[in-house]
Design a protein around this motif. Sequence first.
Motif, PDB file in Angstrom:
ATOM      1  N   ASP A 186       0.837  -1.194   0.000  1.00 23.18           N
ATOM      2  CA  ASP A 186       0.000   0.000   0.000  1.00 23.18           C
ATOM      3  C   ASP A 186       0.876   1.248   0.000  1.00 23.18           C
ATOM      4  OD1 ASP A 186      -2.221  -1.665   0.148  1.00 23.18           O
ATOM      5  OD2 ASP A 186      -2.172  -1.674   2.337  1.00 23.18           O
ATOM      6  N   ARG A 187       0.216   2.398  -0.041  1.00 23.83           N
ATOM      7  CA  ARG A 187       0.969   3.648  -0.010  1.00 23.83           C
ATOM      8  C   ARG A 187       1.654   3.831   1.339  1.00 23.83           C
ATOM      9  NH1 ARG A 187      -2.074   8.451  -3.239  1.00 23.83           N
ATOM     10  NH2 ARG A 187      -2.429   7.290  -5.151  1.00 23.83           N
ATOM     11  N   LEU A 188       2.877   4.324   1.272  1.00 23.88           N
ATOM     12  CA  LEU A 188       3.695   4.505   2.459  1.00 23.88           C
ATOM     13  C   LEU A 188       3.322   5.809   3.158  1.00 23.88           C
ATOM     14  CD1 LEU A 188       6.115   3.137   3.861  1.00 23.88           C
ATOM     15  CD2 LEU A 188       7.593   4.580   2.485  1.00 23.88           C
ATOM     16  N   VAL A 189       3.197   5.783   4.497  1.00 28.86           N
ATOM     17  CA  VAL A 189       2.919   6.977   5.292  1.00 28.86           C
ATOM     18  C   VAL A 189       3.931   7.009   6.422  1.00 28.86           C
ATOM     19  CG1 VAL A 189       1.245   8.185   6.731  1.00 28.86           C
ATOM     20  CG2 VAL A 189       0.462   6.886   4.749  1.00 28.86           C
ATOM     21  N   LEU A 190       4.722   8.085   6.487  1.00 27.72           N
ATOM     22  CA  LEU A 190       5.729   8.244   7.529  1.00 27.72           C
ATOM     23  C   LEU A 190       5.555   9.591   8.214  1.00 27.72           C
ATOM     24  CD1 LEU A 190       8.947   7.024   5.671  1.00 27.72           C
ATOM     25  CD2 LEU A 190       7.586   5.763   7.315  1.00 27.72           C
ATOM     26  N   ARG A 191       5.913   9.657   9.479  1.00 25.19           N
ATOM     27  CA  ARG A 191       5.869  10.904  10.233  1.00 25.19           C
ATOM     28  C   ARG A 191       7.276  11.484  10.234  1.00 25.19           C
ATOM     29  NH1 ARG A 191       5.985  12.537  15.863  1.00 25.19           N
ATOM     30  NH2 ARG A 191       4.606  14.325  16.115  1.00 25.19           N
ATOM     31  N   LYS A 192       7.451  12.613   9.531  1.00 26.63           N
ATOM     32  CA  LYS A 192       8.758  13.224   9.385  1.00 26.63           C
ATOM     33  C   LYS A 192       8.656  14.720   9.660  1.00 26.63           C
ATOM     34  CE  LYS A 192      11.603  11.584   6.316  1.00 26.63           C
ATOM     35  NZ  LYS A 192      12.469  10.746   7.114  1.00 26.63           N
ATOM     36  N   TYR A 193       9.813  15.369   9.755  1.00 25.12           N
ATOM     37  CA  TYR A 193       9.864  16.795  10.066  1.00 25.12           C
ATOM     38  C   TYR A 193       9.608  17.628   8.815  1.00 25.12           C
ATOM     39  CZ  TYR A 193      11.454  21.255  11.864  1.00 25.12           C
ATOM     40  OH  TYR A 193      11.533  22.566  12.257  1.00 25.12           O
ATOM     41  N   ASP A 194       8.718  18.590   8.931  1.00 28.80           N
ATOM     42  CA  ASP A 194       8.429  19.535   7.855  1.00 28.80           C
ATOM     43  C   ASP A 194       9.032  20.882   8.249  1.00 28.80           C
ATOM     44  OD1 ASP A 194       7.384  21.297   5.993  1.00 28.80           O
ATOM     45  OD2 ASP A 194       5.419  20.354   5.967  1.00 28.80           O
ATOM     46  N   PRO A 195      10.123  21.322   7.598  1.00 32.20           N
ATOM     47  CA  PRO A 195      10.771  22.566   8.002  1.00 32.20           C
ATOM     48  C   PRO A 195       9.923  23.811   7.755  1.00 32.20           C
ATOM     49  CG  PRO A 195      11.811  21.697   6.036  1.00 32.20           C
ATOM     50  CD  PRO A 195      10.841  20.669   6.512  1.00 32.20           C
ATOM     51  N   VAL A 196       9.006  23.774   6.801  1.00 33.21           N
ATOM     52  CA  VAL A 196       8.150  24.926   6.542  1.00 33.21           C
ATOM     53  C   VAL A 196       7.105  25.059   7.643  1.00 33.21           C
ATOM     54  CG1 VAL A 196       6.514  25.946   4.909  1.00 33.21           C
ATOM     55  CG2 VAL A 196       8.552  24.760   4.064  1.00 33.21           C
ATOM     56  N   ALA A 197       6.511  23.934   8.043  1.00 34.54           N
ATOM     57  CA  ALA A 197       5.518  23.944   9.116  1.00 34.54           C
ATOM     58  C   ALA A 197       6.178  24.061  10.486  1.00 34.54           C
ATOM     59  CB  ALA A 197       4.653  22.692   9.059  1.00 34.54           C
TER      60      ALA A 197
END
Length: 54
Positions: free
Chosen positions: A33-44
């Motif tokens: 299935d589609r991959l979902v990861l929790r990562k850092y968003d530098p803009v947010a």
Amino acid sequence: MARSTVRPVVRLTSAAGTGVTYVTRKNRLNDPDRLVLRKYDPVAGRHVLFREAR
């Protein structure tokens, strides 16, 4: 050298809608299935979910 079809390169896009992307590889046999990861968003400025874009 040939790239493996079992571990394709996928692009992860931020679910926060900031336009930030990560590039990674995934194993299709373990994660079909589609991959979902929790990562850092530098803009947010925080960790958000990144989903696989096709």
